[in-house]
Design a protein around this motif. Structure first.
Motif, PDB file in Angstrom:
ATOM      1  N   GLN A 108       7.019  -9.247  -7.692  1.00 49.45           N
ATOM      2  CA  GLN A 108       7.524 -10.185  -8.686  1.00 49.45           C
ATOM      3  C   GLN A 108       9.002 -10.496  -8.464  1.00 49.45           C
ATOM      4  O   GLN A 108       9.468 -11.595  -8.777  1.00 49.45           O
ATOM      5  N   LEU A 109       9.727  -9.531  -7.912  1.00 50.61           N
ATOM      6  CA  LEU A 109      11.145  -9.737  -7.639  1.00 50.61           C
ATOM      7  C   LEU A 109      11.392 -10.302  -6.239  1.00 50.61           C
ATOM      8  O   LEU A 109      12.533 -10.425  -5.800  1.00 50.61           O
ATOM      9  N   GLY A 110      10.301 -10.651  -5.541  1.00 51.86           N
ATOM     10  CA  GLY A 110      10.433 -11.351  -4.272  1.00 51.86           C
ATOM     11  C   GLY A 110      10.408 -10.483  -3.034  1.00 51.86           C
ATOM     12  O   GLY A 110      10.694 -10.977  -1.938  1.00 51.86           O
ATOM     13  N   TYR A 111      10.039  -9.211  -3.167  1.00 53.09           N
ATOM     14  CA  TYR A 111      10.010  -8.304  -2.025  1.00 53.09           C
ATOM     15  C   TYR A 111       8.570  -7.979  -1.624  1.00 53.09           C
ATOM     16  O   TYR A 111       7.638  -8.140  -2.408  1.00 53.09           O
ATOM     17  N   THR A 112       8.408  -7.486  -0.395  1.00 47.18           N
ATOM     18  CA  THR A 112       7.061  -7.266   0.132  1.00 47.18           C
ATOM     19  C   THR A 112       6.376  -6.032  -0.444  1.00 47.18           C
ATOM     20  O   THR A 112       5.156  -5.913  -0.362  1.00 47.18           O
ATOM     21  N   GLY A 113       7.113  -5.118  -1.018  1.00 42.82           N
ATOM     22  CA  GLY A 113       6.523  -3.912  -1.595  1.00 42.82           C
ATOM     23  C   GLY A 113       7.585  -2.862  -1.866  1.00 42.82           C
ATOM     24  O   GLY A 113       8.777  -3.094  -1.655  1.00 42.82           O
ATOM     25  N   ALA A 114       7.127  -1.713  -2.338  1.00 39.63           N
ATOM     26  CA  ALA A 114       8.039  -0.634  -2.714  1.00 39.63           C
ATOM     27  C   ALA A 114       8.086   0.443  -1.639  1.00 39.63           C
ATOM     28  O   ALA A 114       7.052   0.811  -1.071  1.00 39.63           O
ATOM     29  N   SER A 115       9.272   0.945  -1.383  1.00 41.85           N
ATOM     30  CA  SER A 115       9.413   2.075  -0.467  1.00 41.85           C
ATOM     31  C   SER A 115       9.352   3.396  -1.227  1.00 41.85           C
ATOM     32  O   SER A 115       8.929   4.411  -0.675  1.00 41.85           O
ATOM     33  N   SER A 150      13.628 -13.480 -12.262  1.00 47.03           N
ATOM     34  CA  SER A 150      12.586 -13.604 -11.245  1.00 47.03           C
ATOM     35  C   SER A 150      11.586 -14.716 -11.530  1.00 47.03           C
ATOM     36  O   SER A 150      10.898 -15.173 -10.620  1.00 47.03           O
ATOM     37  N   ASN A 151      11.484 -15.139 -12.775  1.00 49.15           N
ATOM     38  CA  ASN A 151      10.461 -16.115 -13.155  1.00 49.15           C
ATOM     39  C   ASN A 151      11.017 -17.524 -13.335  1.00 49.15           C
ATOM     40  O   ASN A 151      10.337 -18.393 -13.878  1.00 49.15           O
ATOM     41  N   GLN A 152      12.243 -17.761 -12.881  1.00 53.34           N
ATOM     42  CA  GLN A 152      12.830 -19.085 -13.076  1.00 53.34           C
ATOM     43  C   GLN A 152      13.654 -19.483 -11.858  1.00 53.34           C
ATOM     44  O   GLN A 152      14.084 -18.640 -11.068  1.00 53.34           O
ATOM     45  N   GLY A 153      13.834 -20.789 -11.704  1.00 52.68           N
ATOM     46  CA  GLY A 153      14.670 -21.271 -10.610  1.00 52.68           C
ATOM     47  C   GLY A 153      14.211 -22.610 -10.069  1.00 52.68           C
ATOM     48  O   GLY A 153      13.389 -23.309 -10.669  1.00 52.68           O
ATOM     49  N   LEU A 154      14.755 -22.946  -8.923  1.00 54.28           N
ATOM     50  CA  LEU A 154      14.403 -24.173  -8.222  1.00 54.28           C
ATOM     51  C   LEU A 154      13.030 -23.999  -7.589  1.00 54.28           C
ATOM     52  O   LEU A 154      12.787 -23.038  -6.867  1.00 54.28           O
ATOM     53  N   THR A 196      18.679 -11.189  -8.946  1.00 62.04           N
ATOM     54  CA  THR A 196      17.454 -10.934  -8.178  1.00 62.04           C
ATOM     55  C   THR A 196      17.615 -11.342  -6.725  1.00 62.04           C
ATOM     56  O   THR A 196      16.783 -11.007  -5.894  1.00 62.04           O
ATOM     57  N   GLN A 197      18.688 -12.081  -6.405  1.00 57.80           N
ATOM     58  CA  GLN A 197      18.890 -12.496  -5.027  1.00 57.80           C
ATOM     59  C   GLN A 197      19.458 -11.370  -4.160  1.00 57.80           C
ATOM     60  O   GLN A 197      19.430 -11.443  -2.953  1.00 57.80           O
ATOM     61  N   PHE A 198      19.993 -10.327  -4.781  1.00 56.09           N
ATOM     62  CA  PHE A 198      20.693  -9.318  -3.997  1.00 56.09           C
ATOM     63  C   PHE A 198      20.142  -7.898  -4.181  1.00 56.09           C
ATOM     64  O   PHE A 198      19.910  -7.194  -3.216  1.00 56.09           O
ATOM     65  N   TRP A 199      19.971  -7.429  -5.391  1.00 60.80           N
ATOM     66  CA  TRP A 199      19.544  -6.054  -5.596  1.00 60.80           C
ATOM     67  C   TRP A 199      18.061  -5.894  -5.299  1.00 60.80           C
ATOM     68  O   TRP A 199      17.240  -6.717  -5.692  1.00 60.80           O
ATOM     69  N   SER A 200      17.735  -4.803  -4.645  1.00 58.50           N
ATOM     70  CA  SER A 200      16.337  -4.514  -4.340  1.00 58.50           C
ATOM     71  C   SER A 200      15.894  -3.189  -4.948  1.00 58.50           C
ATOM     72  O   SER A 200      14.831  -2.679  -4.609  1.00 58.50           O
ATOM     73  N   SER A 201      16.696  -2.649  -5.852  1.00 59.79           N
ATOM     74  CA  SER A 201      16.329  -1.377  -6.478  1.00 59.79           C
ATOM     75  C   SER A 201      17.066  -1.221  -7.795  1.00 59.79           C
ATOM     76  O   SER A 201      18.058  -1.911  -8.067  1.00 59.79           O
ATOM     77  N   GLY A 202      16.573  -0.300  -8.608  1.00 60.36           N
ATOM     78  CA  GLY A 202      17.220  -0.014  -9.880  1.00 60.36           C
ATOM     79  C   GLY A 202      16.219   0.370 -10.956  1.00 60.36           C
ATOM     80  O   GLY A 202      15.027   0.570 -10.691  1.00 60.36           O
TER      81      GLY A 202
END
Length: 328
Positions: A76-83, A161-165, A40-46
């Motif tokens: 939910q994946l940390g981005y501002t919205g969908a293109s 997306s729902n776990q981490g520091l 989730t830190q790198f991909w923004s699509s799929g």
């Protein structure tokens, strides 16, 4: 004896493997491309996969899935919205996914943070069984924490997306939360702020903050599990904690329980303290200025009046004394 040692070693290895590859909380999302799982830190699509009822599966692109729903996936994946958005039948960029469809008829408010906050159904129609109907989303590259507000929190460095520091934004900088006093109630409140209605686990991930990061909260003691914002439990301090180390940083795994009557309506601005604090600061400045002027006037009056009165009194006393005739 050797057989016993082998069994013990197998048990330890199994536990370690289960810890590393443990199931995550209900409602987690991830992108996949050509059957490869994303970070989730790198991909923004799929192709969008959701974790629901102990398995990963797809979301059906039916008539209810539109731009609002795609925006929430990206949030939910940390981005501002969908293109853009669509399905594997119309966007042939990421291959196909043979996993089963898990939910359909998703209908969202565009400012939600988690897909399961929306209305949806888990009993899907036969048309959703087609792999060409799997939802595909392409997010903007900007992150929701690129322009954070004071008191905003996020989960970083996690596999999903729902776990981490657990990190919180205070004093213009992202920092961590110390696990002193951080238990199930605090975990629930933090997950609520992130849009979930439950937590799966806390302090089980081997993730810590960097040495340069401040530790902002060190006693987030929430007196009620009904709170929605972590800063209700402990507000942003003026300086970082000196009583904790990064080995005590909180990690969190959030979940969305479909059986819980607590439906989250949290958005990214729910717990923002920027506006109230700015207003309070401005009001405080105005009040302070007015009070300063008033006290300044009173002080000046006293400075000039008191010595004058004293002089007058002394003068009267001296004059009376000088007029008094000595008695013979």
């Amino acid at each position: 004896m050797s057989a016993l040692w082998i069994l013990l070693l197998f048990a330890v290895l199994s536990l370690s493997f289960r810890t590393i590859n443990a199931a995550t909380g209900n409602g987690a999302l991830r992108f996949i491309q050509h059957n490869q799982v994303s970070s989730t830190q790198f991909w923004s699509s799929g192709i969008v996969q959701i974790y629901y009822d102990d398995s990963w599966g797809n979301i059906c692109d039916d008539s209810s899935f539109g731009s609002d729903e795609a925006d929430v996936v990206c949030h939910q994946l940390g981005y501002t919205g969908a293109s853009s958005y669509g399905n594997t039948g119309t966007i042939d960029l990421y291959g196909t996914d043979s996993n089963s469809t898990l939910i359909e008829s998703v209908s969202c408010s565009s400012n939600y943070l988690v897909l399961l906050q929306c209305n949806w159904e888990s009993q899907y129609s036969s048309t959703c069984a087609d792999d060409d109907k799997d939802v595909v989303v392409i997010c903007h590259s900007t992150r929701i924490w690129d322009d954070p507000s004071s008191g905003q929190i996020r989960l970083s460095k996690g596999q999903y997306s729902n776990q981490g520091l657990l990190e919180i934004y205070c004093n213009g900088e992202w920092g961590t939360v110390c696990d002193d006093g951080f238990y199930s109630t605090e975990a629930l409140v933090a997950c609520r702020q992130l849009g979930y209605n439950d937590y799966y686990d806390y302090d089980r991930l081997s993730i810590v903050g960097t040495f340069s990061q401040p530790i902002w909260l060190d006693n987030a003691d929430c007196s009620s599990s009904s709170y929605t914002c972590l800063t209700t439990c402990e507000s942003c301090p003026s300086s970082e904690s000196v009583f904790c180390f990064h080995s005590e940083d909180v990690t969190l795994d959030c979940s969305y329980s479909s059986f819980d009557s607590d439906v989250s309506t949290t958005t990214n601005s729910t717990c923002s303290t920027d506006s109230p604090s700015t207003s309070s600061s401005a009001a405080g400045t105005i009040v302070g200025a007015v009070l300063g002027i008033i006290f300044g006037i009173i002080f000046c009056i006293l400075i000039f009046t008191v010595p004058f009165c004293i002089c007058c009194c002394l003068g009267v006393g001296v004059g009376a004394a000088s007029r008094r005739s000595p008695t013979t």
